[in-house]
Design a protein around this motif. Structure first.
Motif, PDB file in Angstrom:
ATOM      1  N   ILE A 167     -21.863 -12.909 -33.728  1.00  0.00           N
ATOM      2  CA  ILE A 167     -21.162 -12.023 -32.902  1.00  0.00           C
ATOM      3  C   ILE A 167     -20.508 -11.148 -33.000  1.00  0.00           C
ATOM      4  CG2 ILE A 167     -21.446 -12.338 -30.175  1.00  0.00           C
ATOM      5  CD1 ILE A 167     -23.294 -14.624 -30.062  1.00  0.00           C
ATOM      6  N   PRO A 168     -20.093  -9.762 -32.606  1.00  0.00           N
ATOM      7  CA  PRO A 168     -18.434  -9.965 -32.507  1.00  0.00           C
ATOM      8  C   PRO A 168     -17.988 -10.914 -31.774  1.00  0.00           C
ATOM      9  CG  PRO A 168     -19.809  -7.731 -32.628  1.00  0.00           C
ATOM     10  CD  PRO A 168     -21.068  -9.045 -32.461  1.00  0.00           C
ATOM     11  N   ALA A 169     -16.195 -10.330 -32.399  1.00  0.00           N
ATOM     12  CA  ALA A 169     -14.852 -11.352 -31.432  1.00  0.00           C
ATOM     13  C   ALA A 169     -14.874 -10.687 -29.813  1.00  0.00           C
ATOM     14  CB  ALA A 169     -13.971 -11.166 -31.837  1.00  0.00           C
ATOM     15  N   ARG A 170     -15.335  -9.366 -29.921  1.00  0.00           N
ATOM     16  CA  ARG A 170     -14.308  -8.704 -29.125  1.00  0.00           C
ATOM     17  C   ARG A 170     -15.371  -8.821 -27.661  1.00  0.00           C
ATOM     18  NH1 ARG A 170     -16.160  -5.075 -32.072  1.00  0.00           N
ATOM     19  NH2 ARG A 170     -18.256  -3.667 -31.755  1.00  0.00           N
ATOM     20  N   MET A 171     -16.961  -9.219 -27.887  1.00  0.00           N
ATOM     21  CA  MET A 171     -18.375  -8.950 -27.293  1.00  0.00           C
ATOM     22  C   MET A 171     -18.476 -10.421 -26.341  1.00  0.00           C
ATOM     23  SD  MET A 171     -20.655  -6.389 -28.958  1.00  0.00           S
ATOM     24  CE  MET A 171     -20.936  -5.122 -29.754  1.00  0.00           C
ATOM     25  N   GLN A 172     -17.860 -11.846 -26.911  1.00  0.00           N
ATOM     26  CA  GLN A 172     -18.294 -13.006 -26.322  1.00  0.00           C
ATOM     27  C   GLN A 172     -17.555 -13.425 -25.529  1.00  0.00           C
ATOM     28  OE1 GLN A 172     -15.958 -15.701 -29.703  1.00  0.00           O
ATOM     29  NE2 GLN A 172     -17.565 -14.077 -31.365  1.00  0.00           N
ATOM     30  N   ALA A 173     -16.239 -13.103 -25.021  1.00  0.00           N
ATOM     31  CA  ALA A 173     -16.562 -13.227 -23.668  1.00  0.00           C
ATOM     32  C   ALA A 173     -17.249 -12.848 -22.620  1.00  0.00           C
ATOM     33  CB  ALA A 173     -14.585 -13.133 -23.325  1.00  0.00           C
ATOM     34  N   GLY A 174     -17.675 -11.839 -22.725  1.00  0.00           N
ATOM     35  CA  GLY A 174     -18.301 -10.870 -21.952  1.00  0.00           C
ATOM     36  C   GLY A 174     -19.554 -11.698 -22.015  1.00  0.00           C
ATOM     37  N   ALA A 175     -20.019 -11.776 -22.657  1.00  0.00           N
ATOM     38  CA  ALA A 175     -21.498 -12.325 -22.722  1.00  0.00           C
ATOM     39  C   ALA A 175     -21.288 -14.067 -22.140  1.00  0.00           C
ATOM     40  CB  ALA A 175     -21.810 -12.681 -24.183  1.00  0.00           C
TER      41      ALA A 175
ATOM     42  N   GLU B  84     -10.535 -24.160 -27.001  1.00  0.00           N
ATOM     43  CA  GLU B  84     -10.148 -25.265 -28.152  1.00  0.00           C
ATOM     44  C   GLU B  84      -9.990 -24.560 -29.573  1.00  0.00           C
ATOM     45  OE1 GLU B  84     -12.022 -29.447 -30.274  1.00  0.00           O
ATOM     46  OE2 GLU B  84     -13.094 -28.491 -29.055  1.00  0.00           O
ATOM     47  N   ARG B  85     -10.752 -24.032 -30.039  1.00  0.00           N
ATOM     48  CA  ARG B  85     -10.787 -23.313 -31.196  1.00  0.00           C
ATOM     49  C   ARG B  85      -9.823 -22.569 -30.820  1.00  0.00           C
ATOM     50  NH1 ARG B  85     -15.632 -21.893 -30.851  1.00  0.00           N
ATOM     51  NH2 ARG B  85     -15.365 -19.513 -30.301  1.00  0.00           N
ATOM     52  N   ALA B  86      -8.692 -22.055 -29.956  1.00  0.00           N
ATOM     53  CA  ALA B  86      -8.090 -20.831 -29.927  1.00  0.00           C
ATOM     54  C   ALA B  86      -6.875 -21.835 -29.710  1.00  0.00           C
ATOM     55  CB  ALA B  86      -7.384 -20.242 -28.517  1.00  0.00           C
ATOM     56  N   ALA B  87      -6.516 -23.060 -29.226  1.00  0.00           N
ATOM     57  CA  ALA B  87      -5.788 -23.910 -29.228  1.00  0.00           C
ATOM     58  C   ALA B  87      -5.130 -24.308 -30.572  1.00  0.00           C
ATOM     59  CB  ALA B  87      -6.002 -25.321 -28.985  1.00  0.00           C
ATOM     60  N   ILE B  88      -5.994 -25.030 -31.246  1.00  0.00           N
ATOM     61  CA  ILE B  88      -6.247 -25.143 -32.610  1.00  0.00           C
ATOM     62  C   ILE B  88      -5.467 -23.937 -33.676  1.00  0.00           C
ATOM     63  CG2 ILE B  88      -7.225 -25.936 -35.026  1.00  0.00           C
ATOM     64  CD1 ILE B  88      -9.282 -26.989 -33.445  1.00  0.00           C
TER      65      ILE B  88
ATOM     66  N   GLU C 236      -1.529 -13.647 -28.274  1.00  0.00           N
ATOM     67  CA  GLU C 236      -2.444 -13.443 -28.087  1.00  0.00           C
ATOM     68  C   GLU C 236      -4.122 -13.289 -28.644  1.00  0.00           C
ATOM     69  OE1 GLU C 236      -3.059 -17.428 -25.830  1.00  0.00           O
ATOM     70  OE2 GLU C 236      -1.510 -17.394 -27.009  1.00  0.00           O
ATOM     71  N   GLY C 237      -4.302 -11.910 -28.344  1.00  0.00           N
ATOM     72  CA  GLY C 237      -4.956 -11.279 -28.466  1.00  0.00           C
ATOM     73  C   GLY C 237      -5.555 -11.253 -29.412  1.00  0.00           C
ATOM     74  N   LEU C 238      -4.903 -11.634 -30.429  1.00  0.00           N
ATOM     75  CA  LEU C 238      -5.144 -11.969 -32.081  1.00  0.00           C
ATOM     76  C   LEU C 238      -5.721 -13.643 -32.235  1.00  0.00           C
ATOM     77  CD1 LEU C 238      -5.492 -10.864 -35.050  1.00  0.00           C
ATOM     78  CD2 LEU C 238      -3.053 -11.407 -35.341  1.00  0.00           C
ATOM     79  N   VAL C 239      -4.750 -14.800 -30.825  1.00  0.00           N
ATOM     80  CA  VAL C 239      -5.418 -15.085 -31.020  1.00  0.00           C
ATOM     81  C   VAL C 239      -7.172 -15.737 -31.025  1.00  0.00           C
ATOM     82  CG1 VAL C 239      -5.154 -17.604 -29.444  1.00  0.00           C
ATOM     83  CG2 VAL C 239      -3.338 -17.001 -30.526  1.00  0.00           C
ATOM     84  N   ALA C 240      -7.057 -15.056 -30.034  1.00  0.00           N
ATOM     85  CA  ALA C 240      -8.426 -14.645 -29.112  1.00  0.00           C
ATOM     86  C   ALA C 240      -9.715 -14.443 -30.301  1.00  0.00           C
ATOM     87  CB  ALA C 240      -8.385 -13.816 -28.141  1.00  0.00           C
ATOM     88  N   GLU C 241      -8.803 -13.214 -30.829  1.00  0.00           N
ATOM     89  CA  GLU C 241     -10.032 -12.606 -32.133  1.00  0.00           C
ATOM     90  C   GLU C 241     -10.495 -13.579 -33.361  1.00  0.00           C
ATOM     91  OE1 GLU C 241     -10.960  -8.011 -33.659  1.00  0.00           O
ATOM     92  OE2 GLU C 241      -8.753  -8.581 -33.154  1.00  0.00           O
ATOM     93  N   ASN C 242      -9.698 -14.380 -33.795  1.00  0.00           N
ATOM     94  CA  ASN C 242      -9.575 -15.327 -34.803  1.00  0.00           C
ATOM     95  C   ASN C 242     -10.344 -16.720 -33.671  1.00  0.00           C
ATOM     96  OD1 ASN C 242      -8.161 -14.911 -37.561  1.00  0.00           O
ATOM     97  ND2 ASN C 242      -6.705 -14.460 -36.073  1.00  0.00           N
ATOM     98  N   ALA C 243     -10.454 -16.978 -33.440  1.00  0.00           N
ATOM     99  CA  ALA C 243     -11.278 -17.394 -31.935  1.00  0.00           C
ATOM    100  C   ALA C 243     -12.638 -17.140 -32.023  1.00  0.00           C
ATOM    101  CB  ALA C 243     -10.673 -18.070 -30.742  1.00  0.00           C
ATOM    102  N   GLY C 244     -12.329 -16.401 -32.403  1.00  0.00           N
ATOM    103  CA  GLY C 244     -14.170 -16.083 -31.808  1.00  0.00           C
ATOM    104  C   GLY C 244     -14.960 -15.313 -33.416  1.00  0.00           C
ATOM    105  N   LEU C 245     -13.290 -15.362 -34.859  1.00  0.00           N
ATOM    106  CA  LEU C 245     -14.224 -15.330 -35.995  1.00  0.00           C
ATOM    107  C   LEU C 245     -14.181 -16.482 -36.708  1.00  0.00           C
ATOM    108  CD1 LEU C 245     -12.094 -12.528 -36.586  1.00  0.00           C
ATOM    109  CD2 LEU C 245     -14.339 -11.772 -36.528  1.00  0.00           C
ATOM    110  N   THR C 246     -14.269 -17.492 -36.441  1.00  0.00           N
ATOM    111  CA  THR C 246     -14.070 -19.033 -37.159  1.00  0.00           C
ATOM    112  C   THR C 246     -15.262 -20.088 -35.693  1.00  0.00           C
ATOM    113  OG1 THR C 246     -12.448 -19.594 -36.168  1.00  0.00           O
ATOM    114  CG2 THR C 246     -12.262 -18.116 -38.186  1.00  0.00           C
TER     115      THR C 246
END
Length: 791
Positions: free
Chosen positions: A13-21, A212-216, A236-246
């Motif tokens: 799932i693309p990281a940019r779509m996860q929060a909206g999903a 939790e992933r973002a905090a790590i 913070e945008g990059l933190v959220a994106e990496n959290a959505g990729l891993t």
């Protein structure tokens, strides 16, 4: 009460779509439950690269039994009406209930098992899910009726308590089996329920909680930088994106060749961020360091050495490309790039970017030559600036066009027909020359290789290139920062050259789109005009620029109106030619020229010319009202009441934003006092009487021919004293003193209404007292239109 677990496992799932999903899943699930009369005590959602999950806590085992009552016809109604009602309800006449001569169908519906409700709800949610982009897959994808999902859906877990909720979607049967990390724990996992879901997946090297992933990522990336004696550039945008990729994030620190640091730091950061999703680091002196932090999705046996090496090679390739663009761009002067702007359309109605640059350069120079933007900040605070006296006409009438040019291809002709030059008569000296020069260079970087690769760097790269080619530092700074402020919290330019260019650029954009009849509508603002208006307001306030806003707007409108009109006339000519083509009688070249001449003559004489002038003035007024609305939005956060801004704007002619806000703040302080509250009440009582009697506008005042009553005489005396004081204070921009003068009217007005009959039987007294109330209204209006104030 029982908990429900839903997991939808798919490909990435693309990281940019996860929060909206996550938000949509919770919303749709709540809505489906509500249809059955159910609600959860708590709903928690999780999203990651391979799964979207929901836990609903505190659901009952079944819905409650309900009794539905449907009203039917009267008992005495014709048989046809009764038969229709029976068919609708599926009941017999004996099953109906009669009350007060009316028949009712009462149906008892037993409660349903919650599991049954869920078995219907989840498929409905999946099929209706609003992904920004979705796809079909497999053999069924040939049909447009097949299910869509963001990526191919592999499995569904649905557990109510510990039991599977059975259903099927597109050949996928719900169950209790999922999978863990793709590499660390690829085997199947049998889930036992919502309570153990998070921990069972954690044991399989999957962190389902995105927070939790973002905090790590945030903590470990910062720690790695600190261990290397560096500081992480937070993003913070990059933190959220990496959290959505891993699913199991492992930050790793790497290095790149220090030779790449010759490239501007913003380029390196953007290359790392956009292309590779890497963080960058600063050294102790605040300069960019040759280090990056990438986020792996695996715990490598070598501690991540090979991962870092591979990522370093990819980043080096990206940085090599960026350095090539940079070095290639440096070989061409910005002046030599400007002709290419003639090939970039700013907007089909408004011409090319080159046309816009010409307009902005003229306006930037005018702002300096009029004394609006000066070298000395203190100068800006002295008054309205040269040529901007308060007595200027506020209407902003646009001068008539000198000509219209309607070419055979008017939409692309590039001609600015109807342009009226700004009058640049005061010299302006070096500052004006610098502002004009900066404006001419400001958009040149749009055609560079670097900005073509990274549009986010427009302006910034132009500043670097201007500095490298030896431009005055003030010009380079203006080229770099002329887009600012680009949003809330962004830096506001204060350097005079930058202020002139930034203000001119935004005012030109706003004026052009308003005269082209393309303002924002509702939630749509495709040209970011709201942001531009807020930017203008922030620049004016931060630098305390003193000028009447309608004047540069009128000049901008005058420059672009002819082009807009030419475009519209070209459209008319095109429609005429098309209509002739459709009937098989195409226009000859001579006919085209004759029609063009006729349209041009109609537009530049008589009613056409008057319509053109009125259109410019109307656009000016609409834009000023737009500024008023934006100012309310901006000042709301500062605690300024919107109705007070309305009250000052309503007087007309007040478009010096610095003075306007000073007046508004003084007014806000005044209306919260007892004197202000009572004066407002007295004003509204006077205004209501005048409105009821049809007394509008200012009325001529003469002393009464009769002996006034004491309270009446006191009010006349109070006005005689307060009016000149208030007027002088407003002229001196001492609005607190103006309020104090008006406050002296409070007690006399109260006594007047207590002791004096306005609608006296004597016509002379009635007329004089209405005129006195009109005088009260006019005195208050020297500060603001109190009728716009709430309360």
């Amino acid at each position: 009460m029982t908990d429900f677990l839903l997991e939808l496992r798919s490909e990435e799932i693309p990281a940019r779509m996860q929060a909206g999903a996550r938000e949509n899943l919770a919303k749709l699930f709540t809505a489906e439950l509500a249809k059955a009369g159910l609600s959860a005590g708590e709903i928690v959602t999780y999203a990651g690269p391979r799964r979207l999950a929901l836990i609903a806590r505190g659901l009952p085992a079944a819905t409650e039994a309900v009794s539905e009552e449907v009203k039917g016809p009267r008992a005495s109604a014709p048989p046809q009406a009764l038969e229709g009602f029976l068919r609708k309800t599926g009941l017999t006449r004996e099953q109906l209930t009669e009350r007060d001569g009316v028949l009712f169908a009462i149906t008892e519906k037993p409660g349903r098992a919650t599991a049954e409700v869920l078995a219907e709800a989840v498929p409905a949610i999946v099929r209706a899910f609003p992904w920004p982009k979705s796809m079909r897959w497999g053999a069924e994808s040939a049909s447009t009726e097949s299910m869509r999902w963001v990526r191919p859906l592999h499995a569904i877990v649905a557990l109510f308590g510990g039991e599977v909720v059975p259903f099927e979607i597109a050949g996928i049967t719900s169950g209790n089996v999922t999978r863990g990390h793709r590499f660390h724990a690829p085997a199947e996992i049998v889930l036992t329920g919502a309570d153990t879901y998070v921990e069972q997946l954690r044991a399989a090297k999957v962190l389902v909680d995105q927070d939790e992933r973002a905090a790590i990522i945030r903590a470990r990336a910062s720690a790695l930088a600190a261990e290397a004696g560096l500081e992480l550039v937070e993003d913070e945008g990059l933190v959220a994106e990496n959290a959505g990729l891993t699913e199991w994030p492992v930050p790793l620190l790497g290095r790149f060749d220090a030779a790449f640091l010759d490239v501007p730091p913003e380029v390196i950061q953007l290359t790392a961020r956009v292309n590779q999703k890497y963080f960058v680091c600063r050294s102790g002196d605040g300069q960019l360091a040759n280090a990056f932090v990438c986020t792996a999705n695996i715990e490598a046996t070598d501690g991540g050495a090979k991962i870092v090496e591979g990522n370093g090679k990819v980043l080096a390739a990206r940085l090599s490309d960026a350095r090539f663009f940079y070095e290639t761009d440096l070989k061409t002067k910005l002046d030599d790039l400007r002709p290419k702007l003639e090939k970039i359309v700013f907007h089909e109605k408004l011409g090319t970017v080159a046309d816009k640059v010409e307009r902005v350069a003229k306006l930037a120079r005018w702002l300096v030559e009029e004394g609006i933007v000066t070298e000395s900040p203190s100068r800006r605070r002295e008054g309205l600036g040269e040529g901007s006296a308060p007595s200027d006409v506020a209407g902003g009438e646009v001068p008539p066009p000198s000509q219209f040019q309607v070419n055979d291809a008017p939409h692309r002709s590039g001609h600015a027909g109807g342009m009226t030059d700004l009058k640049l008569v005061n010299g302006g000296g070096e500052l004006a020359d610098l502002a004009e020069r900066a404006a001419y260079l400001a958009k040149a970087d749009l055609v560079t290789g670097m900005v073509g690769e990274f549009p986010e760097l427009q302006g910034l790269m132009g500043g670097y290139y201007a500095a490298a080619q030896g431009e005055d530092p003030r010009v380079a700074e203006a080229v770099r920062d002329h887009y600012k402020p680009v949003g809330q919290g962004d830096d506001v330019p204060t350097a005079p050259v930058t202020v002139a260019v930034a203000l001119a650029d935004k005012l030109d954009t706003l004026s052009a789109f308003f005269v082209g009849d393309m303002p924002p509508t509702g939630s749509k603002d495709p040209y970011a005009l709201r942001r531009a208006a807020l930017g203008v307001a922030e620049i004016i306030q931060s630098n305390r620029l003193r000028f009447r806003l309608h004047r540069p707007i009128a000049s901008c409108i005058a420059q672009v109106s002819g082009r807009v009109r030419g475009y519209e006339l070209g459209d008319q000519l095109t429609e005429l030619a098309r209509a002739r083509m459709e009937i098989g009688d195409p226009m000859s070249h001579s006919e085209l020229l004759a029609q063009k001449e006729k349209l041009t003559d109609r537009a530049t004489t008589g009613e056409g010319l008057e319509e053109y002038k009125n259109r410019g003035a109307a656009a000016n007024l609409r834009l000023l009202n737009f500024f008023a609305d934006r100012l309310k939005v901006q000042q709301r956060e500062a605690g300024v009441r919107h109705d007070l801004i309305d009250a000052v704007f309503a007087l007309g002619g007040e478009d010096d934003l610095v003075r306007l806000l000073a007046r508004v703040r003084a007014l806000q302080a005044f209306v919260t006092t007892d004197d202000g509250t009572n004066l407002l009440a007295g004003y509204k009582r006077a205004a209501n009487i005048l409105k009821k009697e049809g007394v509008e506008g200012d009325q001529p005042w003469t002393a009464p021919t009769y002996t006034p009553e004491p309270a009446e005489a006191d009010l006349i005396a109070a006005l005689d004293a307060a009016e000149p004081k208030a007027a002088q204070a407003v002229q001196a921009e001492d609005f607190e003193a103006a309020m104090a003068a008006l406050a002296s009217l409070r007690a006399p007005i109260d006594r007047f209404f207590d002791d004096v009959t306005v609608n006296d039987a004597d016509p002379a007294k009635r007329t004089a007292r209405l005129a006195l109330l009109a005088r009260v209204r006019a005195a208050v209006h020297t500060v603001a239109d109190f009728s716009r104030i709430e309360g």
